[in-house]
Design a protein around this motif. Structure first.
Motif, PDB file in Angstrom:
ATOM      1  N   UNK A   3      42.979  -1.010  10.679  1.00 60.94           N
ATOM      2  CA  UNK A   3      41.609  -1.522  10.635  1.00 60.94           C
ATOM      3  C   UNK A   3      41.632  -2.973  11.120  1.00 60.94           C
ATOM      4  N   UNK A   4      40.500  -3.461  11.621  1.00 62.00           N
ATOM      5  CA  UNK A   4      40.414  -4.885  11.918  1.00 62.00           C
ATOM      6  C   UNK A   4      39.113  -5.476  11.404  1.00 62.00           C
ATOM      7  N   UNK A   5      38.526  -4.784  10.456  1.00 59.88           N
ATOM      8  CA  UNK A   5      37.419  -5.292   9.645  1.00 59.88           C
ATOM      9  C   UNK A   5      37.796  -4.989   8.199  1.00 59.88           C
ATOM     10  N   UNK A   6      37.730  -6.003   7.331  1.00 61.71           N
ATOM     11  CA  UNK A   6      38.179  -5.817   5.951  1.00 61.71           C
ATOM     12  C   UNK A   6      37.364  -4.750   5.217  1.00 61.71           C
ATOM     13  N   UNK A   7      36.107  -4.558   5.605  1.00 70.34           N
ATOM     14  CA  UNK A   7      35.294  -3.537   4.947  1.00 70.34           C
ATOM     15  C   UNK A   7      35.817  -2.125   5.235  1.00 70.34           C
ATOM     16  N   UNK A   8      36.429  -1.942   6.392  1.00 71.00           N
ATOM     17  CA  UNK A   8      36.978  -0.632   6.744  1.00 71.00           C
ATOM     18  C   UNK A   8      38.158  -0.250   5.858  1.00 71.00           C
ATOM     19  N   UNK A   9      38.832  -1.257   5.280  1.00 72.93           N
ATOM     20  CA  UNK A   9      39.955  -0.957   4.388  1.00 72.93           C
ATOM     21  C   UNK A   9      39.507  -0.069   3.247  1.00 72.93           C
ATOM     22  N   UNK A  10      38.385  -0.450   2.661  1.00 75.49           N
ATOM     23  CA  UNK A  10      37.853   0.277   1.515  1.00 75.49           C
ATOM     24  C   UNK A  10      37.506   1.713   1.883  1.00 75.49           C
ATOM     25  N   UNK A  11      36.855   1.884   3.027  1.00 77.46           N
ATOM     26  CA  UNK A  11      36.428   3.220   3.452  1.00 77.46           C
ATOM     27  C   UNK A  11      37.618   4.140   3.691  1.00 77.46           C
TER      28      UNK A  11
END
Length: 217
Positions: free
Chosen positions: A168-176
């Motif tokens: 991922x390269x957006x921290x919000x995508x980590x959660x998803x």
């Protein structure tokens, strides 16, 4: 030219220490500079002729669009031009890629991410819908759809990934990706040899932290 470092609100909420590690690398090439914590959506005031260095694709796009009197550089693309950056070697590990929504709008972002993976000896195994044809991780639905629908969308998008490890390269995508049973590997974490946190976090807690940061900056 005046340089300024804008880590982005998501990175600062995710891992401020990582933002500082990246700044150390940036200042080694451009010299000492201030850190801009103001969210790009809040349109902070910037002096004409300023060069904004950011690792966030959303910030890069917003600054490029709303500050024509300034120059914007995406730091991850800059990394590829620096001969002295110590890229780690992941031994040919296979990982899928979740492209952030803003990253999918420009082939230069997509190409840069995959070139960085190549430099780290990571072999991307793409999902059927990746790159420009990829789908949102579900973060943009938060606040617009009921929470259970956001959770289901995140889990559905993660289920499309063929590898357990998902870059991922957006921290919000980590959660998803984490909610869908995969192991997120945040690109900056990979570059600096750090583990990725946040894959098992709470959606409301994460978005509350983002909103609070933007209000304070």
């Amino acid at each position: 030219m005046k340089y300024i470092y804008a880590p982005g609100c998501a990175l600062m909420c995710y891992k401020p220490r990582l933002a500082e590690r990246l700044k150390e690398v940036v200042t080694a090439h451009y010299g000492p500079m201030e850190t801009l914590l103001g969210c790009c959506f809040n349109r902070p005031e910037l002096e004409a002729g300023t060069c904004i260095l950011t690792p966030c694709t959303t910030c890069a796009q917003n600054y490029g669009k709303h500050y024509p009197h300034c120059e914007t550089k995406w730091v991850l693309e800059e990394l590829l031009t620096w001969d002295d950056f110590p890229f780690p070697d992941y031994g040919g590990a296979r990982m899928s890629v979740q492209d952030t929504c803003s990253g999918r709008s420009d082939d230069s972002y997509l190409t840069t991410v995959r070139r960085l993976l190549e430099r780290m000896n990571i072999s991307p195994e793409e999902s059927v819908r990746s790159g420009r044809k990829g789908r949102c991780c579900g973060q943009l639905l938060y606040g617009k759809q009921p929470l259970e629908k956001v959770e289901a969308y995140m889990e559905g998008r993660a289920a499309e990934m063929p590898c357990e490890d998902v870059v991922t390269y957006c921290a919000s995508c980590n959660l998803a990706m984490g909610r869908g049973g995969h192991r997120p590997r945040f690109l900056l974490d990979l570059l600096f040899g750090e583990p990725t946190d946040g894959g098992t976090g709470d959606i409301v807690e994460w978005n509350t932290a983002l909103a609070d940061f933007r209000k304070r900056h």
